[in-house]
Design a protein around this motif. Structure first.
Motif, PDB file in Angstrom:
ATOM      1  N   SER A  59      11.854  -0.406  -3.037  1.00  0.00           N
ATOM      2  CA  SER A  59      12.459  -1.519  -2.278  1.00  0.00           C
ATOM      3  C   SER A  59      11.375  -2.460  -1.750  1.00  0.00           C
ATOM      4  N   LEU A  60      10.218  -1.901  -1.370  1.00  0.00           N
ATOM      5  CA  LEU A  60       9.115  -2.748  -0.879  1.00  0.00           C
ATOM      6  C   LEU A  60       8.549  -3.589  -2.021  1.00  0.00           C
ATOM      7  N   PHE A 104       5.354  -3.089   4.435  1.00  0.00           N
ATOM      8  CA  PHE A 104       5.391  -1.701   4.895  1.00  0.00           C
ATOM      9  C   PHE A 104       6.837  -1.325   5.236  1.00  0.00           C
ATOM     10  N   ALA A 163      16.077  10.213   5.082  1.00  0.00           N
ATOM     11  CA  ALA A 163      15.150   9.143   4.707  1.00  0.00           C
ATOM     12  C   ALA A 163      14.316   9.604   3.513  1.00  0.00           C
ATOM     13  N   PRO A 181       0.837  -1.209   0.000  1.00  0.00           N
ATOM     14  CA  PRO A 181       0.000   0.000   0.000  1.00  0.00           C
ATOM     15  C   PRO A 181       0.874   1.264   0.000  1.00  0.00           C
ATOM     16  N   THR A 182       0.539   2.221  -0.861  1.00  0.00           N
ATOM     17  CA  THR A 182       1.283   3.486  -0.909  1.00  0.00           C
ATOM     18  C   THR A 182       0.319   4.639  -1.173  1.00  0.00           C
ATOM     19  N   LYS A 205      10.241   3.154   8.088  1.00  0.00           N
ATOM     20  CA  LYS A 205      10.268   4.610   8.249  1.00  0.00           C
ATOM     21  C   LYS A 205       9.052   5.053   9.066  1.00  0.00           C
ATOM     22  N   ASP A 206       7.883   4.432   8.772  1.00  0.00           N
ATOM     23  CA  ASP A 206       6.666   4.709   9.538  1.00  0.00           C
ATOM     24  C   ASP A 206       6.528   3.620  10.603  1.00  0.00           C
TER      25      ASP A 206
HETATM   26  P1  AMP Z   1       3.608   6.399   1.771  1.00  0.00           P
HETATM   27  O1  AMP Z   1       3.423   6.423   0.285  1.00  0.00           O
HETATM   28  O2  AMP Z   1       4.469   7.499   2.284  1.00  0.00           O
HETATM   29  O3  AMP Z   1       2.316   6.215   2.522  1.00  0.00           O
HETATM   30  O4  AMP Z   1       4.455   5.096   2.070  1.00  0.00           O
HETATM   31  C1  AMP Z   1       4.048   3.829   1.596  1.00  0.00           C
HETATM   32  C2  AMP Z   1       4.920   2.764   2.216  1.00  0.00           C
HETATM   33  O5  AMP Z   1       6.273   3.014   1.855  1.00  0.00           O
HETATM   34  C3  AMP Z   1       4.861   2.774   3.744  1.00  0.00           C
HETATM   35  O6  AMP Z   1       4.870   1.431   4.215  1.00  0.00           O
HETATM   36  C4  AMP Z   1       6.126   3.486   4.112  1.00  0.00           C
HETATM   37  O7  AMP Z   1       6.629   3.133   5.391  1.00  0.00           O
HETATM   38  C5  AMP Z   1       7.062   3.035   3.020  1.00  0.00           C
HETATM   39  N1  AMP Z   1       8.172   3.965   2.871  1.00  0.00           N
HETATM   40  C6  AMP Z   1       8.097   5.313   2.710  1.00  0.00           C
HETATM   41  N2  AMP Z   1       9.335   5.857   2.679  1.00  0.00           N
HETATM   42  C7  AMP Z   1      10.207   4.826   2.832  1.00  0.00           C
HETATM   43  C8  AMP Z   1      11.630   4.741   2.889  1.00  0.00           C
HETATM   44  N3  AMP Z   1      12.396   5.810   2.789  1.00  0.00           N
HETATM   45  N4  AMP Z   1      12.188   3.514   3.052  1.00  0.00           N
HETATM   46  C9  AMP Z   1      11.402   2.415   3.170  1.00  0.00           C
HETATM   47  N5  AMP Z   1      10.055   2.426   3.116  1.00  0.00           N
HETATM   48  C10 AMP Z   1       9.468   3.617   2.952  1.00  0.00           C
END
Ligand code: AMP
Length: 282
Positions: free
Chosen positions: A39-40, A146, A183, A28-29, A149-150
């Protein structure tokens, strides 16, 4: 890569993948994808047959006055990046596809939402837990991925999955950083040049605390004060939201390090609110 806007069509694909015996993963993003998201997705592609990436700027996790409207978006680039990392399906719903006008069902995990980001963003984690449980019900993945970072979000979603007996593993992956330690975050585009120059100090301050902990400092207030002093010197434009040291699993503040503890920070730098964390190992 299949593309879906409609939740039912996306769910039919997920059901068909499972019926064919595939292992499936969901990432999910909120889009505006970067190397952290990549990377995920790559991890998911290496560990599952079908990889679903959702891109949804979830309105219910933004409070009044936050950056919902301004949140950066680039659906074309997101689709290309997701596909190049191995996504087999991309789910990009509109808010009205996810939430009925009279939506009234919420998922809350109050003890894990009380501190850190939950203190200054009171509706945030209710929105996160609700949308992730909706996405899990649509995608029915074996694993959801996930970023650490969060960290608070990850801990809270693990608790939610356990409490609701969801048939899905929650996988946490390491933080991807710029070469200077910042980050990666979609919100880094908000940083002006002077702010960007100070932003690596966020992680450097955490590493400073990690070194103190390694050298024997176990007192949480002393470690927090050391981070605050570091920021006052190296991130003078930053306005600290919180500097906290918590139990890594339940994200409750600790008074002293009795084992590994998580140092977590949120700092406003211009228009950006940046978060970061580092494990302290005494
Ligand atoms: P977001 O789009 O910001 O809601 O992030 C989506 C997913 O990507 C979440 O699980 C975040 O924790 C992960 N994520 C965001 N930034 C990073 C990062 N720099 N390194 C690893 N995972 C990240």
């Amino acid at each position: 890569m299949h593309r879906f806007n409609d939740p039912k069509e996306f769910q039919e694909q997920a059901l068909a993948d499972r019926a064919r015996g595939k292992t499936t993963a969901l990432v999910p993003t909120m889009g505006f994808l970067h190397e952290g998201h990549a990377s995920l997705i790559r991890w998911a592609a290496a560990n599952a047959d079908a990889v679903y990436v959702s891109v949804f700027v979830n309105p219910t996790q933004f409070g009044p006055g936050e950056d919902l409207e301004a949140y950066p978006r680039d659906p074309g680039r997101d689709a290309a990046l997701a596909e190049s990392c191995g996504a087999t399906a991309l789910f990009m719903p509109a808010p009205g596809d996810i939430y009925a006008p009279d939506h009234c069902t919420w998922v809350e995990v109050p003890p894990l939402a009380r501190h850190l980001c939950g203190a200054s963003r009171p509706v945030h984690f209710r929105g996160v837990a609700t949308v992730v449980s909706i996405l899990l019900h649509l995608a029915l993945p074996h694993v959801a991925v996930f970023g650490q970072k969060d960290w608070q979000q990850l801990a809270l979603l693990r608790r939610m999955a356990r409490d609701l007996h969801l048939p899905c593993r929650i996988e946490g992956r390491p933080i991807v950083r710029e070469a200077d330690g910042l980050a990666l975050s979609s919100r880094n585009v908000y940083l002006g040049p002077a702010e960007r120059a100070q932003a690596p100090g966020l992680h450097a301050g955490l590493l400073h605390a990690a070194a103190l902990a390694r050298d024997g400092q176990r007192d949480a207030p002393t470690l927090k004060a050391a981070i605050a002093a570091y920021y006052a010197e190296h991130v003078p434009a930053g306005e600290v939201d919180y500097i906290e040291i918590v139990d890594p699993e339940n994200v409750q503040p600790v008074a002293a390090l009795e084992g590994p503890a998580l140092a977590a920070v949120a700092v406003r730098l211009g228009r950006a609110r940046l978060i970061d964390n580092e494990l302290l190992r005494p």
